[in-house]
Enzyme design. Structure first.
Site, PDB file in Angstrom:
ATOM      1  N   CYS A 116       0.821  -1.220   0.000  1.00 52.80           N
ATOM      2  CA  CYS A 116       0.000   0.000   0.000  1.00 52.80           C
ATOM      3  C   CYS A 116       0.854   1.269   0.000  1.00 52.80           C
ATOM      4  O   CYS A 116       0.331   2.365  -0.188  1.00 52.80           O
ATOM      5  CB  CYS A 116      -0.921   0.003   1.216  1.00 52.80           C
ATOM      6  SG  CYS A 116      -2.020  -1.422   1.271  1.00 52.80           S
ATOM      7  N   HIS A 258      -3.011   6.822   3.595  1.00 51.95           N
ATOM      8  CA  HIS A 258      -3.474   5.588   2.963  1.00 51.95           C
ATOM      9  C   HIS A 258      -4.851   5.231   3.510  1.00 51.95           C
ATOM     10  O   HIS A 258      -5.060   5.199   4.724  1.00 51.95           O
ATOM     11  CB  HIS A 258      -2.467   4.462   3.235  1.00 51.95           C
ATOM     12  CG  HIS A 258      -2.977   3.132   2.814  1.00 51.95           C
ATOM     13  ND1 HIS A 258      -3.562   2.926   1.585  1.00 51.95           N
ATOM     14  CD2 HIS A 258      -3.037   1.936   3.458  1.00 51.95           C
ATOM     15  CE1 HIS A 258      -3.940   1.662   1.487  1.00 51.95           C
ATOM     16  NE2 HIS A 258      -3.630   1.041   2.613  1.00 51.95           N
ATOM     17  N   ASN A 288     -10.062  -0.139   0.675  1.00 52.70           N
ATOM     18  CA  ASN A 288      -8.598  -0.076   0.621  1.00 52.70           C
ATOM     19  C   ASN A 288      -8.157  -0.491  -0.783  1.00 52.70           C
ATOM     20  O   ASN A 288      -8.297  -1.656  -1.159  1.00 52.70           O
ATOM     21  CB  ASN A 288      -8.011  -1.019   1.680  1.00 52.70           C
ATOM     22  CG  ASN A 288      -6.482  -1.001   1.700  1.00 52.70           C
ATOM     23  OD1 ASN A 288      -5.845  -0.521   0.767  1.00 52.70           O
ATOM     24  ND2 ASN A 288      -5.895  -1.535   2.758  1.00 52.70           N
TER      25      ASN A 288
HETATM   26  N1  ACO Z   1     -17.687  -8.722   9.817  1.00 59.65           N
HETATM   27  C1  ACO Z   1     -18.067  -9.059  11.064  1.00 59.65           C
HETATM   28  N2  ACO Z   1     -17.194  -9.430  12.029  1.00 59.65           N
HETATM   29  C2  ACO Z   1     -15.902  -9.461  11.695  1.00 59.65           C
HETATM   30  C3  ACO Z   1     -15.419  -9.129  10.400  1.00 59.65           C
HETATM   31  C4  ACO Z   1     -16.391  -8.761   9.449  1.00 59.65           C
HETATM   32  N3  ACO Z   1     -16.058  -8.411   8.188  1.00 59.65           N
HETATM   33  N4  ACO Z   1     -14.082  -9.256  10.380  1.00 59.65           N
HETATM   34  C5  ACO Z   1     -13.705  -9.647  11.603  1.00 59.65           C
HETATM   35  N5  ACO Z   1     -14.796  -9.772  12.397  1.00 59.65           N
HETATM   36  C6  ACO Z   1     -14.867 -10.179  13.796  1.00 59.65           C
HETATM   37  C7  ACO Z   1     -13.689 -11.030  14.236  1.00 59.65           C
HETATM   38  O1  ACO Z   1     -13.874 -12.391  13.936  1.00 59.65           O
HETATM   39  C8  ACO Z   1     -13.633 -10.743  15.693  1.00 59.65           C
HETATM   40  O2  ACO Z   1     -14.594 -11.513  16.340  1.00 59.65           O
HETATM   41  P1  ACO Z   1     -14.322 -12.134  17.821  1.00 59.65           P
HETATM   42  O3  ACO Z   1     -14.146 -10.922  18.714  1.00 59.65           O
HETATM   43  O4  ACO Z   1     -15.529 -12.917  18.085  1.00 59.65           O
HETATM   44  O5  ACO Z   1     -13.056 -12.947  17.683  1.00 59.65           O
HETATM   45  C9  ACO Z   1     -14.073  -9.287  15.797  1.00 59.65           C
HETATM   46  O6  ACO Z   1     -14.808  -9.011  14.593  1.00 59.65           O
HETATM   47  C10 ACO Z   1     -12.923  -8.320  15.888  1.00 59.65           C
HETATM   48  O7  ACO Z   1     -11.956  -8.678  14.884  1.00 59.65           O
HETATM   49  P2  ACO Z   1     -10.631  -7.875  14.707  1.00 59.65           P
HETATM   50  O8  ACO Z   1      -9.782  -8.533  13.652  1.00 59.65           O
HETATM   51  O9  ACO Z   1     -10.048  -7.639  16.059  1.00 59.65           O
HETATM   52  O10 ACO Z   1     -11.236  -6.536  14.109  1.00 59.65           O
HETATM   53  P3  ACO Z   1     -10.552  -5.129  14.011  1.00 59.65           P
HETATM   54  O11 ACO Z   1     -11.306  -4.173  14.807  1.00 59.65           O
HETATM   55  O12 ACO Z   1      -9.061  -5.228  14.221  1.00 59.65           O
HETATM   56  O13 ACO Z   1     -10.819  -4.765  12.484  1.00 59.65           O
HETATM   57  C11 ACO Z   1      -9.581  -4.640  10.425  1.00 59.65           C
HETATM   58  C12 ACO Z   1     -10.259  -5.565  11.446  1.00 59.65           C
HETATM   59  C13 ACO Z   1     -10.652  -3.761   9.839  1.00 59.65           C
HETATM   60  C14 ACO Z   1      -8.969  -5.509   9.336  1.00 59.65           C
HETATM   61  C15 ACO Z   1      -8.511  -3.786  11.132  1.00 59.65           C
HETATM   62  O14 ACO Z   1      -7.731  -4.610  11.960  1.00 59.65           O
HETATM   63  C16 ACO Z   1      -7.596  -3.052  10.162  1.00 59.65           C
HETATM   64  O15 ACO Z   1      -8.036  -2.184   9.428  1.00 59.65           O
HETATM   65  N6  ACO Z   1      -6.280  -3.356  10.215  1.00 59.65           N
HETATM   66  C17 ACO Z   1      -5.254  -2.652   9.421  1.00 59.65           C
HETATM   67  C18 ACO Z   1      -5.143  -3.212   8.029  1.00 59.65           C
HETATM   68  C19 ACO Z   1      -4.090  -2.422   7.253  1.00 59.65           C
HETATM   69  O16 ACO Z   1      -3.773  -1.287   7.527  1.00 59.65           O
HETATM   70  N7  ACO Z   1      -3.538  -3.017   6.199  1.00 59.65           N
HETATM   71  C20 ACO Z   1      -2.522  -2.287   5.423  1.00 59.65           C
HETATM   72  C21 ACO Z   1      -1.720  -3.183   4.653  1.00 59.65           C
HETATM   73  S1  ACO Z   1      -2.592  -4.007   3.369  1.00 59.65           S
HETATM   74  C22 ACO Z   1      -1.468  -4.157   2.041  1.00 59.65           C
HETATM   75  O17 ACO Z   1      -0.407  -3.623   2.031  1.00 59.65           O
HETATM   76  C23 ACO Z   1      -1.905  -5.021   0.861  1.00 59.65           C
END
Ligand code: ACO
Length: 337
Positions: A116, A258, A288
């Protein structure tokens, strides 16, 4: 005499026509609009139709950027850089095909893979090329086609990523002109490479006797682990860029980060001490889009008339690798094609 610099001279963007809403994804994934909006800020994304590859999106955005810069004859552009995580194929690279289809002749063409952060890395490469005098104009395109790399059963990635392309033309100019790229800060941490990636097709993967697994073709991401690194590294890199250029945080008119997650952008603004009003957000519309994310956000904000000539912009990105990077520039007031 003023120092040479890359100056923004054209801007263009393209997203495939198919819009995929959160409700549509909820029909076959265990997710819902409320979770996606609250946890990411994303309301919809664009996905390419089957048969459409990254070069197809790159050509569309590149064409618009060339038109915006008034550069269409072969010879006007000395180099094409396509920043992408999702090239058309492993070999050959995607950029020569894009250059040929844009009618740019036998121009230098390279792909740049930095997840990214790819657009910021490409901006740095283009700036160095222009300042060294190796080219007069460089076309930089960030383009991604993520849909075929998303595991349709993985709600952690399928709701996040979208397809699109954004492009800029940079010309050789001077540091005091509006549109000048004033500094770039880049970094990486390969010890965290396991947090996000697409394992299939590389030499590491192919060198093992392990039989191919269908999941190897898909993007995996440990979003929870990446989140704090994204905030910290973008904040550190942004501060380094501001220090390089001698700006205070209050001097920045617009932060174009980003577009991975609205909560990441909000945490970044808080850490930097930037008013949320000055943070550009576009992810609600496109998700994203990795290397396309920043030029798409620039084009959207420019189309909405958000930037004024001479405004001070801070660009910052973070991605697979891990990689990160930031750039400071002034706004030239380009006309969108
Ligand atoms: N819908 C519903 N529930 C979900 C979903 C979904 N789409 N995805 C995850 N959950 C659930 C999980 O299973 C978890 O459930 P649990 O508590 O029962 O275990 C709960 O929601 C929380 O999951 P987390 O993974 O902790 O969710 P988080 O708040 O961290 O959000 C996200 C996930 C959106 C991916 C976030 O972590 C994020 O944006 N991370 C950064 C990603 C990033 O910046 N990437 C850049 C590089 S990408 C590249 O270079 C190609």
């Amino acid at each position: 005499m003023s120092a040479p610099a890359a100056v923004l001279a054209g801007l263009g963007s393209y997203v495939p026509p198919r819009t995929v809403t959160n409700d549509e994804l909820s029909q076959h994934l265990d997710t819902n609009d409320e979770w996606i909006v609250q946890r990411t800020g994303i309301r919809q994304r664009h996905w390419s139709d089957p048969g459409v590859a990254t070069s197809d999106l790159a050509v569309e955005a590149g064409h618009r950027a060339l038109k915006s810069a008034g550069a269409q004859a072969p010879g006007d552009i000395g180099m094409v850089i396509v920043a992408t995580t999702t090239p058309d194929q492993q070999c050959p690279t995607t950029s020569p095909d894009v250059a040929a289809r844009l009618g740019l002749g036998n121009v230098a063409a390279l792909d740049l893979a930095a997840g990214c952060s790819g657009f910021i890395y490409a901006l740095a490469t283009a700036s160095a090329t222009l300042m060294a005098g190796y080219a007069e104009r460089v076309l930089v395109i960030g383009a991604e086609t993520f849909r075929p790399f998303l595991n349709p059963t993985d709600r952690g990635t399928s709701v996040i990523f979208g397809d699109g392309a954004g492009a800029v033309v940079l010309r050789r100019g001077t540091i005091d002109e509006p549109g000048a790229v004033l500094t770039v800060d880049l970094g990486s941490d390969g010890s965290l490479r396991e947090l996000v990636g697409i394992p299939g097709n590389g030499s590491r993967h192919r060198s093992t006797d392990r039989p191919p697994h269908p999941d190897d073709q898909y993007l995996y991401m440990n979003g929870k682990e990446i989140f704090p690194h994204a905030v910290r590294r973008m904040a550190q890199s942004s501060s380094a860029a501001l220090e390089n250029v001698g700006w205070n945080v209050d001097d920045v008119d617009h932060v174009v980060g980003h577009q991975a997650n609205l909560r990441i952008l909000q945490a970044l603004a808080q850490l930097l001490g930037v008013d949320k009003q000055r943070v550009v957000t576009h992810l609600d519309q496109v998700g994203n889009t990795s290397a396309a994310s920043i030029p798409l956000a620039l084009a959207d904000a420019a189309a909405k008339g958000r930037f004024q000539r001479h405004d001070r912009l801070l660009l910052t990105a973070f991605g697979a690798g891990l990689t990160w990077g930031s750039a400071a520039l002034t706004w030239p007031g380009v006309t969108l094609a």
